[in-house]
Design a protein around this motif. Sequence first.
Motif, PDB file in Angstrom:
ATOM      1  N   ASP A 148       4.294  33.023  46.859  1.00 22.36           N
ATOM      2  CA  ASP A 148       4.099  31.773  46.119  1.00 22.36           C
ATOM      3  C   ASP A 148       3.801  32.008  44.645  1.00 22.36           C
ATOM      4  N   GLU A 149       3.015  33.039  44.351  1.00 17.17           N
ATOM      5  CA  GLU A 149       2.622  33.261  42.960  1.00 17.17           C
ATOM      6  C   GLU A 149       3.784  33.727  42.082  1.00 17.17           C
ATOM      7  N   ARG A 150       4.945  34.054  42.692  1.00 18.08           N
ATOM      8  CA  ARG A 150       6.115  34.476  41.917  1.00 18.08           C
ATOM      9  C   ARG A 150       7.052  33.313  41.592  1.00 18.08           C
ATOM     10  N   LEU A 151       6.827  32.132  42.176  1.00 24.38           N
ATOM     11  CA  LEU A 151       7.776  31.025  42.030  1.00 24.38           C
ATOM     12  C   LEU A 151       7.966  30.549  40.597  1.00 24.38           C
ATOM     13  N   ALA A 152       6.973  30.718  39.747  1.00 24.82           N
ATOM     14  CA  ALA A 152       7.089  30.287  38.350  1.00 24.82           C
ATOM     15  C   ALA A 152       7.572  31.406  37.428  1.00 24.82           C
ATOM     16  N   ASP A 153       7.846  32.591  37.965  1.00 25.51           N
ATOM     17  CA  ASP A 153       8.306  33.711  37.149  1.00 25.51           C
ATOM     18  C   ASP A 153       9.706  33.443  36.594  1.00 25.51           C
ATOM     19  N   PRO A 154      10.048  34.049  35.455  1.00 29.23           N
ATOM     20  CA  PRO A 154      11.387  33.877  34.887  1.00 29.23           C
ATOM     21  C   PRO A 154      12.431  34.665  35.670  1.00 29.23           C
ATOM     22  N   THR A 155      13.682  34.297  35.476  1.00 33.78           N
ATOM     23  CA  THR A 155      14.814  35.007  36.063  1.00 33.78           C
ATOM     24  C   THR A 155      15.837  35.267  34.960  1.00 33.78           C
ATOM     25  N   PRO A 156      16.854  36.075  35.243  1.00 26.73           N
ATOM     26  CA  PRO A 156      17.915  36.269  34.251  1.00 26.73           C
ATOM     27  C   PRO A 156      18.702  34.992  33.937  1.00 26.73           C
ATOM     28  N   CYS A 157      18.595  33.963  34.772  1.00 24.29           N
ATOM     29  CA  CYS A 157      19.188  32.648  34.472  1.00 24.29           C
ATOM     30  C   CYS A 157      18.179  31.917  33.608  1.00 24.29           C
ATOM     31  N   PRO A 158      18.448  31.735  32.324  1.00 26.18           N
ATOM     32  CA  PRO A 158      17.427  31.183  31.440  1.00 26.18           C
ATOM     33  C   PRO A 158      16.898  29.820  31.856  1.00 26.18           C
ATOM     34  N   GLU A 159      17.688  29.046  32.566  1.00 25.93           N
ATOM     35  CA  GLU A 159      17.259  27.707  32.965  1.00 25.93           C
ATOM     36  C   GLU A 159      16.453  27.694  34.261  1.00 25.93           C
ATOM     37  N   TYR A 160      16.377  28.821  34.964  1.00 29.98           N
ATOM     38  CA  TYR A 160      15.758  28.860  36.283  1.00 29.98           C
ATOM     39  C   TYR A 160      14.533  29.770  36.334  1.00 29.98           C
ATOM     40  N   THR A 161      13.468  29.271  36.951  1.00 27.21           N
ATOM     41  CA  THR A 161      12.382  30.134  37.398  1.00 27.21           C
ATOM     42  C   THR A 161      12.793  30.685  38.758  1.00 27.21           C
ATOM     43  N   VAL A 162      11.978  31.567  39.318  1.00 25.00           N
ATOM     44  CA  VAL A 162      12.262  32.088  40.659  1.00 25.00           C
ATOM     45  C   VAL A 162      12.361  30.937  41.662  1.00 25.00           C
ATOM     46  N   GLY A 163      11.429  29.989  41.602  1.00 22.30           N
ATOM     47  CA  GLY A 163      11.461  28.851  42.522  1.00 22.30           C
ATOM     48  C   GLY A 163      12.697  27.992  42.333  1.00 22.30           C
ATOM     49  N   ASP A 164      13.089  27.763  41.075  1.00 22.90           N
ATOM     50  CA  ASP A 164      14.307  26.991  40.803  1.00 22.90           C
ATOM     51  C   ASP A 164      15.525  27.697  41.400  1.00 22.90           C
ATOM     52  N   LEU A 165      15.573  29.016  41.228  1.00 17.67           N
ATOM     53  CA  LEU A 165      16.697  29.793  41.746  1.00 17.67           C
ATOM     54  C   LEU A 165      16.746  29.716  43.269  1.00 17.67           C
ATOM     55  N   ILE A 166      15.590  29.788  43.917  1.00 17.25           N
ATOM     56  CA  ILE A 166      15.557  29.698  45.384  1.00 17.25           C
ATOM     57  C   ILE A 166      16.040  28.331  45.838  1.00 17.25           C
ATOM     58  N   ASP A 167      15.658  27.268  45.134  1.00 17.72           N
ATOM     59  CA  ASP A 167      16.159  25.944  45.473  1.00 17.72           C
ATOM     60  C   ASP A 167      17.675  25.885  45.294  1.00 17.72           C
ATOM     61  N   HIS A 168      18.177  26.509  44.245  1.00 18.52           N
ATOM     62  CA  HIS A 168      19.619  26.556  44.017  1.00 18.52           C
ATOM     63  C   HIS A 168      20.326  27.282  45.166  1.00 18.52           C
ATOM     64  N   VAL A 169      19.744  28.396  45.619  1.00 19.45           N
ATOM     65  CA  VAL A 169      20.324  29.142  46.743  1.00 19.45           C
ATOM     66  C   VAL A 169      20.332  28.270  48.000  1.00 19.45           C
ATOM     67  N   ASN A 170      19.270  27.510  48.208  1.00 21.83           N
ATOM     68  CA  ASN A 170      19.224  26.584  49.340  1.00 21.83           C
ATOM     69  C   ASN A 170      20.401  25.609  49.270  1.00 21.83           C
ATOM     70  N   GLY A 171      20.603  25.016  48.103  1.00 15.68           N
ATOM     71  CA  GLY A 171      21.681  24.044  47.948  1.00 15.68           C
ATOM     72  C   GLY A 171      23.060  24.662  48.072  1.00 15.68           C
ATOM     73  N   LEU A 172      23.258  25.838  47.469  1.00 12.44           N
ATOM     74  CA  LEU A 172      24.590  26.441  47.540  1.00 12.44           C
ATOM     75  C   LEU A 172      24.898  26.904  48.954  1.00 12.44           C
ATOM     76  N   SER A 173      23.868  27.289  49.728  1.00 12.44           N
ATOM     77  CA  SER A 173      24.129  27.699  51.109  1.00 12.44           C
ATOM     78  C   SER A 173      24.693  26.537  51.919  1.00 12.44           C
ATOM     79  N   LEU A 174      24.180  25.342  51.670  1.00 15.59           N
ATOM     80  CA  LEU A 174      24.729  24.157  52.344  1.00 15.59           C
ATOM     81  C   LEU A 174      26.106  23.801  51.805  1.00 15.59           C
ATOM     82  N   ALA A 175      26.242  23.768  50.480  1.00 15.28           N
ATOM     83  CA  ALA A 175      27.505  23.354  49.861  1.00 15.28           C
ATOM     84  C   ALA A 175      28.660  24.244  50.292  1.00 15.28           C
TER      85      ALA A 175
END
Length: 195
Positions: free
Chosen positions: A23-50
Amino acid sequence: MADMPDLGPAARRMADLVSGVADERLADPTPCPEYTVGDLIDHVNGLSLAFTWAAEKSFGDSPGGGPSGDASRLEPGWRSRIPERLAALAEAWRDPSAWQGMTQAGGVDLPGDVAGAVALNELVVHGWDLARAIGRPYEVTPAEIEVCLQVSAPQPGEERDGSFLGPPVPVAEDAPPLDRLIGFTGRDPGWTPSR
């Protein structure tokens, strides 16, 4: 595309990464400038369905547009649910009919074989994003990189300004294939959380 790549290994790597994020990593940055770790995980959730729907060519109530990227949308149980969805994605692309005809992903119509290659590219590149953000090792196969390069390499005259395929980052001609792929997607292969 001559061969149907197996998305299973890339999906399993992503599932292992997702399930291990604290949980404490969810706000960390990622190489995607628009995404935190949590944002990226949500994106992965959505793309897995799509991309599961794209393989099955069953869109039902699927929303238009690309998968979201908003950590506030992560629901309780995401560490087990997303790996299940990733496994379903890989299984859906094992059906030869997924690679045939036309389909749709993120509101975009495209041939099935292209959608399958894009799905693999999303798993591989975002897997690298997540691994890099949380400090985990990440390895892919040469066959996976070859497929991903087909959809990520810039085309003559192509302009990129999106978060997934940004302007290419120059890398050395003798750089490892994964670094070349990452550079093609607009990411710095040397990215670290402190950069």
